[in-house]
Motif scaffolding. Sequence first.
Motif, PDB file in Angstrom:
ATOM      1  N   UNK A  77     133.559  14.599   8.700  1.00  0.00           N
ATOM      2  CA  UNK A  77     134.193  16.003   9.509  1.00  0.00           C
ATOM      3  C   UNK A  77     132.701  16.259   9.066  1.00  0.00           C
ATOM      4  N   UNK A  78     132.489  17.426  10.402  1.00  0.00           N
ATOM      5  CA  UNK A  78     130.840  18.833   9.783  1.00  0.00           C
ATOM      6  C   UNK A  78     132.124  19.290   9.794  1.00  0.00           C
ATOM      7  N   UNK A  79     132.029  20.404   8.594  1.00  0.00           N
ATOM      8  CA  UNK A  79     132.403  21.230   8.023  1.00  0.00           C
ATOM      9  C   UNK A  79     131.494  22.428   8.390  1.00  0.00           C
ATOM     10  N   UNK A 112     122.726  22.674  15.148  1.00  0.00           N
ATOM     11  CA  UNK A 112     123.110  21.908  15.194  1.00  0.00           C
ATOM     12  C   UNK A 112     123.508  21.979  13.610  1.00  0.00           C
ATOM     13  N   UNK A 113     125.016  20.420  13.556  1.00  0.00           N
ATOM     14  CA  UNK A 113     124.809  20.298  12.276  1.00  0.00           C
ATOM     15  C   UNK A 113     125.835  18.928  12.737  1.00  0.00           C
ATOM     16  N   UNK A 114     125.472  17.990  11.648  1.00  0.00           N
ATOM     17  CA  UNK A 114     125.299  16.359  12.036  1.00  0.00           C
ATOM     18  C   UNK A 114     127.027  16.446  11.417  1.00  0.00           C
ATOM     19  N   UNK A 115     127.507  15.117  12.068  1.00  0.00           N
ATOM     20  CA  UNK A 115     128.353  14.837  11.043  1.00  0.00           C
ATOM     21  C   UNK A 115     128.444  14.148   9.782  1.00  0.00           C
ATOM     22  N   UNK A 116     129.153  15.074   8.310  1.00  0.00           N
ATOM     23  CA  UNK A 116     129.138  14.538   7.033  1.00  0.00           C
ATOM     24  C   UNK A 116     128.719  15.581   6.913  1.00  0.00           C
TER      25      UNK A 116
END
Length: 253
Positions: A190-192, A19-23
């Motif tokens: 954004x998640x990048x 999982x990847x967080x926002x930002x």
Amino acid sequence: MIHVNNLQVDTRLLPLSFEVNAGEVLHVIGPNGCGKSTLLNAISGIDFYQGEVTIEGQDIAELSLETLAQQRAYLAQSQRPSFNLQVFQYLALHLPKAYRHSNLHQDIVESAVEQVTEMMNIKDKLHRSVFELSGGEWQRVRLAATALQVWPTLNSTAKLLILDEPAAPLDIGQQGLLYQFVDWMAQQGLTVIVANHDLNKTLKYADKVLMIKEGVKVAYGIPQQVMTERALTDLYDTKVRILATDSETVIVT
């Protein structure tokens, strides 16, 4: 937050989760053919997969293509359109639907286009044909166009920007623009997710790194913790050394 649970694509990509967080900026690394593009295609929703991918709790398999296009933008590996366009026309095609065929809020659109073309250093290319651009110029145009799809002032519902080896056609100076640009997009919330080959850039710019080999996740976490000499040597089947100085840490082969 982007949550990937037991994602699998036939035999090319075996079940993996993260999982990847926002930002946050996630770099996906590994040797050629390891499954990086396959993973990005699946997360973007354009390739068949088993498992689950959610954006802020929404399963992308349940979203229409139009809704998905509002949630994320995806820069695949380089390709040119089959018909001639000027750069400004190509950029216009990537504006969010609400701005594409409307004269309303033109000041917002113009401001966004001016900002992204300045950041990508392509303001002087707007009236050039896309077929007249060099490889590096075309890649920067593609980056700008993809970003406009999820540009914060144009699309308040955007959550995710996916870039597949965006630095490949760029020279050293242009790569600097790219990573600053990616960092700026993440700062907007954004998640990048970036497929990347430059390990030193991953070490410097990524918040998290996903390491893949032969379709299998071999490590996931903070770059400085998981990108060890042993892990990278095993990942690429070549001797890798990490040299630390007072000012920086450098990965060499």
